[in-house]
Design a protein around this motif. Structure first.
Motif, PDB file in Angstrom:
ATOM      1  N   LEU A   4      -3.996  -8.249  -1.936  1.00  0.00           N
ATOM      2  CA  LEU A   4      -3.371  -7.053  -1.378  1.00  0.00           C
ATOM      3  C   LEU A   4      -3.265  -5.980  -2.447  1.00  0.00           C
ATOM      4  O   LEU A   4      -2.835  -6.267  -3.569  1.00  0.00           O
ATOM      5  CB  LEU A   4      -1.974  -7.387  -0.856  1.00  0.00           C
ATOM      6  CG  LEU A   4      -1.881  -8.544   0.139  1.00  0.00           C
ATOM      7  CD1 LEU A   4      -0.432  -8.888   0.434  1.00  0.00           C
ATOM      8  CD2 LEU A   4      -2.629  -8.216   1.422  1.00  0.00           C
ATOM      9  N   VAL A   5      -3.628  -4.749  -2.099  1.00  0.00           N
ATOM     10  CA  VAL A   5      -3.559  -3.634  -3.046  1.00  0.00           C
ATOM     11  C   VAL A   5      -2.852  -2.473  -2.375  1.00  0.00           C
ATOM     12  O   VAL A   5      -3.350  -1.925  -1.380  1.00  0.00           O
ATOM     13  CB  VAL A   5      -4.957  -3.198  -3.507  1.00  0.00           C
ATOM     14  CG1 VAL A   5      -4.844  -2.008  -4.464  1.00  0.00           C
ATOM     15  CG2 VAL A   5      -5.684  -4.351  -4.186  1.00  0.00           C
ATOM     16  N   GLU A   6      -1.696  -2.102  -2.936  1.00  0.00           N
ATOM     17  CA  GLU A   6      -0.925  -0.989  -2.400  1.00  0.00           C
ATOM     18  C   GLU A   6      -1.369   0.337  -3.016  1.00  0.00           C
ATOM     19  O   GLU A   6      -1.851   0.373  -4.155  1.00  0.00           O
ATOM     20  CB  GLU A   6       0.574  -1.160  -2.684  1.00  0.00           C
ATOM     21  CG  GLU A   6       1.211  -2.398  -2.111  1.00  0.00           C
ATOM     22  CD  GLU A   6       1.309  -3.524  -3.121  1.00  0.00           C
ATOM     23  OE1 GLU A   6       2.189  -4.378  -2.993  1.00  0.00           O
ATOM     24  OE2 GLU A   6       0.481  -3.544  -4.062  1.00  0.00           O
ATOM     25  N   SER A  21      -0.081   2.598   1.826  1.00  0.00           N
ATOM     26  CA  SER A  21      -1.131   1.769   2.406  1.00  0.00           C
ATOM     27  C   SER A  21      -1.237   0.473   1.625  1.00  0.00           C
ATOM     28  O   SER A  21      -0.999   0.451   0.414  1.00  0.00           O
ATOM     29  CB  SER A  21      -2.487   2.489   2.370  1.00  0.00           C
ATOM     30  OG  SER A  21      -2.452   3.686   3.110  1.00  0.00           O
ATOM     31  N   CYS A  22      -1.598  -0.578   2.305  1.00  0.00           N
ATOM     32  CA  CYS A  22      -1.835  -1.884   1.688  1.00  0.00           C
ATOM     33  C   CYS A  22      -3.169  -2.388   2.211  1.00  0.00           C
ATOM     34  O   CYS A  22      -3.279  -2.768   3.382  1.00  0.00           O
ATOM     35  CB  CYS A  22      -0.716  -2.851   2.031  1.00  0.00           C
ATOM     36  SG  CYS A  22      -1.013  -4.558   1.525  1.00  0.00           S
ATOM     37  N   ALA A  23      -4.169  -2.351   1.353  1.00  0.00           N
ATOM     38  CA  ALA A  23      -5.505  -2.790   1.730  1.00  0.00           C
ATOM     39  C   ALA A  23      -5.677  -4.260   1.380  1.00  0.00           C
ATOM     40  O   ALA A  23      -5.429  -4.668   0.242  1.00  0.00           O
ATOM     41  CB  ALA A  23      -6.554  -1.943   1.016  1.00  0.00           C
ATOM     42  N   ALA A  24      -6.109  -5.035   2.365  1.00  0.00           N
ATOM     43  CA  ALA A  24      -6.342  -6.464   2.160  1.00  0.00           C
ATOM     44  C   ALA A  24      -7.820  -6.728   1.950  1.00  0.00           C
ATOM     45  O   ALA A  24      -8.674  -6.073   2.555  1.00  0.00           O
ATOM     46  CB  ALA A  24      -5.830  -7.247   3.359  1.00  0.00           C
ATOM     47  N   SER A  25      -8.111  -7.713   1.092  1.00  0.00           N
ATOM     48  CA  SER A  25      -9.508  -8.029   0.780  1.00  0.00           C
ATOM     49  C   SER A  25     -10.157  -8.859   1.860  1.00  0.00           C
ATOM     50  O   SER A  25     -11.388  -9.048   1.845  1.00  0.00           O
ATOM     51  CB  SER A  25      -9.589  -8.779  -0.549  1.00  0.00           C
ATOM     52  OG  SER A  25      -8.865  -9.992  -0.473  1.00  0.00           O
ATOM     53  N   GLY A  26      -9.372  -9.385   2.800  1.00  0.00           N
ATOM     54  CA  GLY A  26      -9.919 -10.184   3.887  1.00  0.00           C
ATOM     55  C   GLY A  26      -9.304  -9.787   5.211  1.00  0.00           C
ATOM     56  O   GLY A  26      -8.539  -8.829   5.295  1.00  0.00           O
ATOM     57  N   ASN A  27      -9.653 -10.530   6.249  1.00  0.00           N
ATOM     58  CA  ASN A  27      -9.130 -10.227   7.583  1.00  0.00           C
ATOM     59  C   ASN A  27      -7.631 -10.480   7.652  1.00  0.00           C
ATOM     60  O   ASN A  27      -7.143 -11.485   7.162  1.00  0.00           O
ATOM     61  CB  ASN A  27      -9.837 -11.082   8.630  1.00  0.00           C
ATOM     62  CG  ASN A  27     -11.293 -10.704   8.774  1.00  0.00           C
ATOM     63  OD1 ASN A  27     -11.649  -9.537   8.674  1.00  0.00           O
ATOM     64  ND2 ASN A  27     -12.142 -11.687   9.003  1.00  0.00           N
ATOM     65  N   ASN A  76      -8.133  -3.802   8.170  1.00  0.00           N
ATOM     66  CA  ASN A  76      -7.453  -4.740   7.274  1.00  0.00           C
ATOM     67  C   ASN A  76      -6.437  -4.020   6.395  1.00  0.00           C
ATOM     68  O   ASN A  76      -6.370  -4.256   5.168  1.00  0.00           O
ATOM     69  CB  ASN A  76      -8.459  -5.499   6.411  1.00  0.00           C
ATOM     70  CG  ASN A  76      -9.349  -6.403   7.249  1.00  0.00           C
ATOM     71  OD1 ASN A  76      -8.872  -7.078   8.157  1.00  0.00           O
ATOM     72  ND2 ASN A  76     -10.634  -6.393   6.959  1.00  0.00           N
ATOM     73  N   THR A  77      -5.665  -3.160   7.008  1.00  0.00           N
ATOM     74  CA  THR A  77      -4.737  -2.330   6.252  1.00  0.00           C
ATOM     75  C   THR A  77      -3.374  -2.286   6.937  1.00  0.00           C
ATOM     76  O   THR A  77      -3.279  -2.186   8.159  1.00  0.00           O
ATOM     77  CB  THR A  77      -5.277  -0.895   6.106  1.00  0.00           C
ATOM     78  OG1 THR A  77      -6.560  -0.942   5.468  1.00  0.00           O
ATOM     79  CG2 THR A  77      -4.347  -0.049   5.249  1.00  0.00           C
TER      80      THR A  77
END
Length: 115
Positions: A4-6, A21-27, A76-77
């Protein structure tokens, strides 16, 4: 494992708005609960808002009516729209993805509300 990357934190004046925003590397569509937490200096990490995969939302009392959590499974966000910000909202905001077997955290993004 999902990472997770905010992003989206920063300095804003009282009464202003920010969207985290929080972008996830997977589903994320299968993750039961995702949420935002925050930690101010000298305080424990506290819940801000959560959202289940079914869309059920929960908010801390002091952000109800001001903050809105949402998730875009296609992107995925996870998002946190923050309006009417107060100095008391100043903290590092963390994204969380929680299932029965795991609880994942991002690295956090700083939100500072000050004139």
């Amino acid at each position: 494992q999902v990472q997770l990357v905010e992003s989206g934190g920063g300095l804003v004046q009282p009464g202003g708005s920010l969207t985290l925003s929080c972008a996830a590397s997977g589903n994320i569509f299968s993750i039961p609960t995702m949420g935002w937490y925050r930690q101010a200096p000298g305080n424990q990490r506290e819940l801000v808002a959560t959202i289940t995969k079914g869309g059920t939302k929960r908010y801390a009392d002091d952000v109800k009516g001001r903050f809105t959590i949402s998730r875009d499974n296609a992107k995925n966000t996870l998002y946190l729209q923050m309006n009417s910000l107060k100095p008391g909202d100043t903290a590092v905001y963390y994204c969380n993805a929680r299932s029965i077997s795991s609880s994942l955290w991002g690295q956090g993004t700083q939100v500072t509300v000050s004139s």
